[in-house]
Write a protein that holds these residues in place. Structure first.
Motif, short mmCIF file in Angstrom:
data_model
loop_
_atom_site.label_atom_id
_atom_site.label_comp_id
_atom_site.label_asym_id
_atom_site.label_seq_id
_atom_site.Cartn_x
_atom_site.Cartn_y
_atom_site.Cartn_z
N ASN A 1 48.06 28.97 53.39
CA ASN A 1 46.90 29.42 54.15
C ASN A 1 46.15 30.45 53.31
OD1 ASN A 1 47.49 27.87 56.48
ND2 ASN A 1 48.99 29.40 57.12
N TYR A 2 44.84 30.37 53.36
CA TYR A 2 44.00 31.24 52.54
C TYR A 2 43.16 32.16 53.42
CZ TYR A 2 45.25 28.34 48.54
OH TYR A 2 45.94 27.69 47.56
N SER A 3 42.67 33.21 52.79
CA SER A 3 41.86 34.20 53.48
C SER A 3 40.62 34.50 52.65
CB SER A 3 42.66 35.49 53.71
OG SER A 3 41.86 36.50 54.27
N MET A 4 39.52 34.75 53.32
CA MET A 4 38.28 35.10 52.63
C MET A 4 37.77 36.44 53.13
SD MET A 4 35.26 35.07 54.61
CE MET A 4 34.02 34.50 53.47
N SER A 5 37.01 37.12 52.30
CA SER A 5 36.42 38.41 52.66
C SER A 5 35.20 38.63 51.78
CB SER A 5 37.41 39.56 52.52
OG SER A 5 38.01 39.53 51.23
N VAL A 6 34.27 39.45 52.28
CA VAL A 6 33.03 39.74 51.56
C VAL A 6 32.85 41.25 51.51
CG1 VAL A 6 30.53 39.39 51.47
CG2 VAL A 6 31.99 37.56 52.32
N TYR A 7 32.50 41.76 50.32
CA TYR A 7 32.38 43.20 50.12
C TYR A 7 31.05 43.51 49.43
CZ TYR A 7 37.44 42.92 50.80
OH TYR A 7 38.69 42.65 51.30
N LEU A 8 30.58 44.71 49.63
CA LEU A 8 29.48 45.27 48.86
C LEU A 8 30.09 46.21 47.83
CD1 LEU A 8 26.33 45.34 48.70
CD2 LEU A 8 26.47 47.49 49.97
N VAL A 9 29.92 45.91 46.54
CA VAL A 9 30.62 46.64 45.49
C VAL A 9 29.61 47.11 44.45
CG1 VAL A 9 32.72 45.28 45.80
CG2 VAL A 9 31.04 44.54 44.12
N ARG A 10 30.04 48.11 43.67
CA ARG A 10 29.26 48.58 42.53
C ARG A 10 30.05 48.28 41.26
NH1 ARG A 10 25.24 52.21 42.30
NH2 ARG A 10 25.76 53.01 44.37
N ARG B 1 35.63 37.19 47.97
CA ARG B 1 36.97 37.07 47.39
C ARG B 1 37.83 36.16 48.28
NH1 ARG B 1 39.37 42.72 45.37
NH2 ARG B 1 40.71 41.23 44.25
N LEU B 2 38.64 35.37 47.63
CA LEU B 2 39.57 34.45 48.30
C LEU B 2 40.97 34.74 47.81
CD1 LEU B 2 37.36 31.31 47.76
CD2 LEU B 2 37.95 32.17 50.00
N CYS B 3 41.94 34.64 48.70
CA CYS B 3 43.33 34.89 48.34
C CYS B 3 44.23 34.19 49.34
CB CYS B 3 43.64 36.40 48.29
SG CYS B 3 43.64 37.19 49.91
N LEU B 4 45.52 34.18 49.05
CA LEU B 4 46.50 33.65 50.00
C LEU B 4 46.63 34.61 51.18
CD1 LEU B 4 49.30 32.40 47.57
CD2 LEU B 4 47.82 30.97 49.00
N TYR C 1 42.10 30.61 44.54
CA TYR C 1 41.21 29.62 45.14
C TYR C 1 42.01 28.48 45.75
CZ TYR C 1 37.61 31.79 42.18
OH TYR C 1 36.76 32.67 41.57
N PRO C 2 41.61 28.00 46.91
CA PRO C 2 42.19 26.75 47.41
C PRO C 2 41.68 25.57 46.59
CG PRO C 2 40.48 27.52 48.90
CD PRO C 2 40.67 28.59 47.87
N ASP D 1 31.27 48.94 50.80
CA ASP D 1 31.35 48.60 52.22
C ASP D 1 32.01 47.24 52.36
OD1 ASP D 1 31.15 48.80 54.90
OD2 ASP D 1 28.96 48.92 54.99
N ILE D 2 32.58 46.98 53.54
CA ILE D 2 33.20 45.70 53.86
C ILE D 2 32.24 44.94 54.77
CG2 ILE D 2 35.18 44.53 54.89
CD1 ILE D 2 36.84 46.99 54.32
N LEU D 3 31.73 43.80 54.29
CA LEU D 3 30.79 43.00 55.06
C LEU D 3 31.51 42.00 55.97
CD1 LEU D 3 28.16 42.35 52.25
CD2 LEU D 3 28.19 44.17 53.96
N ILE D 4 32.58 41.38 55.50
CA ILE D 4 33.43 40.51 56.31
C ILE D 4 34.88 40.87 56.01
CG2 ILE D 4 34.15 38.14 56.81
CD1 ILE D 4 31.44 37.15 56.09
N LYS D 5 35.61 41.27 57.01
CA LYS D 5 37.02 41.61 56.81
C LYS D 5 37.82 40.36 56.46
CE LYS D 5 36.98 45.56 59.98
NZ LYS D 5 37.58 46.15 61.20
N PRO D 6 39.01 40.54 55.86
CA PRO D 6 39.83 39.37 55.53
C PRO D 6 40.02 38.46 56.74
CG PRO D 6 40.76 41.33 54.51
CD PRO D 6 39.63 41.80 55.38
N THR D 7 39.59 37.23 56.61
CA THR D 7 39.59 36.25 57.70
C THR D 7 40.24 34.97 57.23
OG1 THR D 7 37.50 37.19 58.44
CG2 THR D 7 38.15 35.10 59.41
N SER D 8 41.13 34.41 58.03
CA SER D 8 41.89 33.22 57.63
C SER D 8 40.99 31.99 57.64
CB SER D 8 43.07 32.99 58.58
OG SER D 8 44.05 33.97 58.39
N LEU D 9 41.23 31.14 56.65
CA LEU D 9 40.58 29.83 56.61
C LEU D 9 41.51 28.84 57.31
CD1 LEU D 9 39.29 29.83 52.92
CD2 LEU D 9 38.01 30.37 54.98
#
Length: 480
Positions: free
Chosen positions: A260-269, A184-187, A198-199, A130-138
């Motif tokens: 510019n960076y983006s963050m997101s949170v997932y529920l993973v197995r 997870r963090l990415c550009l 990572y920034p 599941d996606i807990l937080i969609k990719p969101t810009s920092l």
């Protein structure tokens, strides 16, 4: 209204809504705002207005209701006193009405823009549940170098149950989960799937507790901070495993020009290398004819080349573990015939994911791996060889090492005259090894016996004597 509440009013509101009312003011405010974001009941809305009326009694007395204010504004003639004039009663009402709205805009945290077009590269060892937080810009909200953003997410009862069921206690009392909350963090780039990145000067707090970043950052070189290698972050240990209490993530970083960076949170197995190997087997085995066609292509004579290759030798040993191949595979992007063992390759990437081919050092992702059917046949047909040779027609033959005949060292001079004497002389031990007291004397064989002087007969006619353990004395070569 909620943003202007004090700690006591936030605790009353959260307690009325049945939420956790313990913690610092910032935590209480985040929970209250999260309560509004998900949609609160009419009873909670009435409670908010009641608490706000107690907080600002004078403001609400001057403004009885928004509907009556609108009717009064529309009933005024256009030649009235300017609304911003202090002498105008309407001006006073407007100032009192707009002041709380202005404070609300200043106090409420701005919502970072979402970027659903940002896609992160899939991780083979994790299945996204599941996606807990969609990719969101920092995004930076000030001109300062260090920025900070807050994010909130909540788990459903089903998600909490899945995480708790997957809990396993490791040696030392440490808890581990196969179902994880992963950050997870990415550009913030949309051109292609992004790697974890990572920034600089990254600091992450989950529910007010500092999250230790994996690995140690290398020391600054020439005064410039070196970046950490990007990895997904497992924050499950700091997450509140409750559906009634939301979780807060604080990310602080140093802003960089043009990045510019983006963050997101997932529920993973989390998956193991054994599971990935099973999935690779279910993917299928490549037809042996495909590898035979590749062999013929490689051994086809090039008219522009002066050297023609008529055969090709390939090892049946894995270049990773130096052991015989069990599951021969290679990436479809590789052009070589040499295979590596799929089980060892997956185990290596489970510890440290690099996904680099051990043969050609090029990218070999899990999605591009394929089991080779021709090498599977060869491994089943011959179990006593470690190397094979392919011919131009695609056929192969085992390469068995030739057994070299063992010859005695003394027989190498058997065809020469006097070889027995020479072999005995060469096999004699050094004088220091024979006896520490008795030294052997050696005759100079380069001097002809016919040119001996009368003055030195003893030196010319001395023989080489060995120790008693070596047997009888040996005559010089000049006396034969």
């Amino acid at each position: 209204m909620v943003s202007s509440f004090r700690v006591s009013e936030l605790q009353v509101l959260l307690g009325f809504a049945g939420r956790n009312k313990s913690g610092r003011k910032h935590d209480l405010l985040m929970r209250a705002l999260h309560l509004l974001k998900n949609g609160c009941s009419p009873a909670v809305q009435i409670k908010i207005k009641e608490l706000y009326r107690r907080r600002f009694p004078r403001s609400l007395e001057a403004v009885p209701s928004l509907s009556s204010l609108r009717s009064r504004i529309h009933s005024l003639p256009s030649t009235s006193v300017a609304p911003h004039s202090p002498a105008s009663p309407l001006g006073t009402v407007l100032l009192q009405d707009t002041k709380p709205h202005f404070d609300l805009q200043q106090l409420s945290p701005p919502i970072p823009p979402l970027h659903p077009d940002v896609h992160l590269r899939s991780l083979p060892f994790y299945d996204v549940l599941d996606i807990l937080i969609k990719p969101t810009s920092l995004v930076q909200n000030s001109m300062q170098r260090f920025q900070e953003k807050f994010f909130i997410f909540a788990l459903t009862p089903q998600q909490v149950r899945e995480v708790c069921i997957s809990r396993d206690y490791m040696p030392g009392g440490r808890r581990d989960y196969s179902v994880q909350v992963q950050l997870r963090l990415c550009l913030a780039e949309t051109s292609c799937p992004q790697e974890d990145n990572y920034p600089s000067s990254l600091c992450i707090k989950v529910n007010g507790k500092l999250f230790p970043l994996p690995g140690c950052a290398p020391p600054p070189k020439n005064g410039v901070e070196q970046k950490r290698p990007g990895r997904p972050l497992n924050i499950t240990s700091l997450v509140r495993l409750s559906s009634a209490v939301p979780n807060q993530v604080s990310i602080s970083w140093a802003s960089e020009i043009g990045k510019n960076y983006s963050m997101s949170v997932y529920l993973v197995r989390q998956l193991t290398s054994a599971v990935l190997l099973q999935k690779l087997k279910m993917k299928g085995i490549r037809n042996p004819d495909h590898s035979r066609a590749l062999i013929k292509e490689k051994l086809t004579a090039d008219p522009d080349s002066e050297i023609a290759t008529t055969s090709l030798r390939v090892s049946l040993m894995c270049p990773l573990g130096k052991m015989r191949l069990t599951f021969p595979c290679r990436a479809v992007t590789c052009s070589h015939l040499q295979c590596f063992d799929a089980a060892l390759y997956l185990q290596m990437n489970e510890k440290k994911p690099t996904w680099i081919c051990p043969v050609c050092d090029k990218k070999a992702s899990y999605e591009s791996l394929i089991l080779d059917g021709l090498f599977m046949e060869i491994l089943n047909q011959c179990s006593d060889v470690d190397e094979i040779q392919f011919q131009e027609d695609g056929s192969w033959c085992p390469m068995r090492p030739k057994k070299e005949p063992v010859t005695a060292p003394s027989s190498q001079f058997s065809h020469n005259e006097g070889s027995g004497v020479i072999s005995k002389i060469y096999s004699a031990k050094e004088p220091t090894e024979i006896s520490p007291k008795k030294k052997a004397e050696v005759i100079d064989l380069t001097i002809d016996s016919s040119s001996e002087d009368e003055d030195e007969p003893a030196r010319k006619r001395k023989c080489l004597y060995l120790s008693d353990s070596q047997g009888s004395p040996i005559k010089g070569y000049g006396d034969y």
